[in-house]
Design an enzyme around this catalytic site. Structure first.
Site, PDB file in Angstrom:
ATOM      1  N   ASP A   1       4.841  -5.392   3.047  1.00 45.99           N
ATOM      2  CA  ASP A   1       4.214  -6.512   2.818  1.00 45.99           C
ATOM      3  C   ASP A   1       2.747  -5.979   2.794  1.00 45.99           C
ATOM      4  O   ASP A   1       2.112  -5.401   3.858  1.00 45.99           O
ATOM      5  CB  ASP A   1       4.521  -7.268   3.866  1.00 45.99           C
TER       6      ASP A   1
ATOM      7  N   ASP B   1       3.678  -9.705  -3.089  1.00 49.29           N
ATOM      8  CA  ASP B   1       3.155  -8.542  -2.325  1.00 49.29           C
ATOM      9  C   ASP B   1       4.254  -8.139  -1.130  1.00 49.29           C
ATOM     10  O   ASP B   1       3.878  -7.592  -0.183  1.00 49.29           O
ATOM     11  CB  ASP B   1       1.725  -8.997  -1.790  1.00 49.29           C
ATOM     12  N   GLU B   2       5.579  -8.702  -1.495  1.00 52.75           N
ATOM     13  CA  GLU B   2       6.522  -8.307  -0.433  1.00 52.75           C
ATOM     14  C   GLU B   2       7.936  -7.678  -1.009  1.00 52.75           C
ATOM     15  O   GLU B   2       8.256  -8.428  -1.802  1.00 52.75           O
ATOM     16  CB  GLU B   2       6.602  -9.492   0.374  1.00 52.75           C
TER      17      GLU B   2
HETATM   18 MG   LIG Z   1       1.172  -9.652   2.648  1.00 54.49          MG
END
Ligand SMILES: [Mg+2]
Length: 383
Positions: A12, A106-107
């Site tokens: 993350d 973003d993960e």
């Molecule tokens: Mg993040």
């Protein structure tokens, strides 16, 4: 090192949008940066770690954030930049893992079970991936390795920012025990209230015999599932997210037509279904192509980029309709029409316009139940 029966890596990026702003302009490093729209109506989409001590966080009105942190440097969202960084990160995870599931821009989750011969030390693997992501993008991310997706995610959340966590097999329950019960996925605000009322606070409380009967009254047959989660047991697999770069639909008519209203209605119906599919997949389209084939089989197409990636068909329709009308030639009959949505990217999660997302979520629930016709879009499929 003993082989894990299952090994999940979760990554993350720390404060993705705010960190991206620093990548684009390194002079912002360490400064109180936040990404969002300007006051009076704008909201904060992402707050850097430098502004969090002031109480600034995402989804807060920008006007309020500026009161809390008068030196706040407000940066507008830059979707093209996020998209480029996402692609660069994807190249890194594709290099390391046989299958990666990017659950948002973003993960990601990756299954490293079969990589243990190559990378026997999970901490070293996590470190290597973390460094490779930083080298490719300049973004710092927190990585956690565990035997399941939920434990890996909670471990990463507990080690942000710039963290690296390994939850060894057999230690999941001990890691989870002191955390708030509400941090388990699937426990919403309403359930949280009920838990509070009966005195359940931590994940270990969910396993306490003295809470067994009130919990059973609350959850019934679901209780064993939740208790398994509380012990860190979950076998939800890593499902590679869709690689598909476009999504389209076209149809050949029974009779050639030169009726603009009919063509509009056809494409509007297709668009409603395609946009619904995008939203279900958590994607947005950066471009579209409208396609017409006339009675003599001559094909014409028009391709355009949306001003920003969209998955909201009422907004997409304006541009698509304009392209259709400009493509239609006078005194020409058409035998086929279609629309394709391209440059698919992960959607931004409605951060920028939450009201609109709620309206769309309501619409999606209706479409799931009754189809696009239920909301009067007249989806026409003739195949
Ligand atoms: Mg993040």
């Amino acid at each position: 090192m003993a082989k894990w029966f299952r090994q999940i890596v979760f990554g993350d990026v720390d404060a993705m949008f705010a960190s991206a702003a620093v990548v684009a302009d390194p002079s912002l490093a360490g400064k109180p940066v936040a990404v969002g729209g300007p006051p009076p109506r704008g909201i904060i989409a992402a707050a850097s770690y430098a502004v969090r001590p002031f109480g600034v966080h995402s989804a807060m009105p920008t006007a309020h954030a500026l009161k809390l942190c008068p030196n706040l440097i407000l940066v507008p969202p830059d979707r093209a930049l996020y998209r480029r960084l996402h692609e660069q990160m994807r190249q890194v995870t594709d290099r390391f893992f046989p299958a990666t599931e990017w659950s948002s821009i973003d993960e990601f989750y990756a299954d490293a079970t079969d990589l243990q011969l190559l990378h026997p030390d999970p901490a070293a693997l996590g470190r290597t991936v973390k460094d490779a992501l930083f080298e490719a993008t300049g973004l710092r991310c927190t990585i956690a390795v565990a035997t399941s997706k939920p434990v890996a995610k909670l471990a990463a959340d507990a080690h942000k920012p710039d963290g690296l966590a390994v939850i060894e097999p057999g230690t999941e329950a001990a890691f989870l025990a002191p955390r708030p019960a509400t941090s388990l996925s699937g426990i919403g605000p309403k359930t949280a209230e009920s838990l509070e009322r009966i005195g359940v606070r931590t994940i270990s409380d969910l396993l306490e015999p003295r809470f067994e009967s009130p919990l059973r009254r609350m959850w019934g047959k679901r209780l064993p599932v939740i208790q398994a989660l509380a012990r860190g047991i979950d076998d939800d697999p890593v499902v590679p997210d869709r690689e598909q770069k476009s999504l389209g639909h076209e149809t050949t008519f029974d009779h050639d037509t030169d009726d603009p209203a009919f063509l509009e209605k056809t494409l509007r119906g297709f668009l409603a279904e395609l946009a619904h599919e995008l939203r279900v997949e958590g994607l947005a389209a950066g471009s579209f192509t409208v396609k017409l084939k006339d009675a003599t089989h001559r094909l014409t197409t028009k391709q355009h980029h949306f001003p920003k990636p969209l998955n909201d068909d009422p907004m997409m329709w304006r541009d698509i309709r304009a392209a259709l009308l400009s493509l239609m030639a006078p005194r020409t009959k058409y035998r086929l029409a279609g629309v394709t949505l391209g440059d698919l990217v992960p959607a931004m999660g409605g951060l920028f316009d939450q009201r609109r997302s709620r309206a769309l979520a309501a619409m999606d629930a209706i479409i799931e139940k009754h189809g696009t016709k239920a909301i009067g879009l007249g989806g026409i499929r003739e195949e």
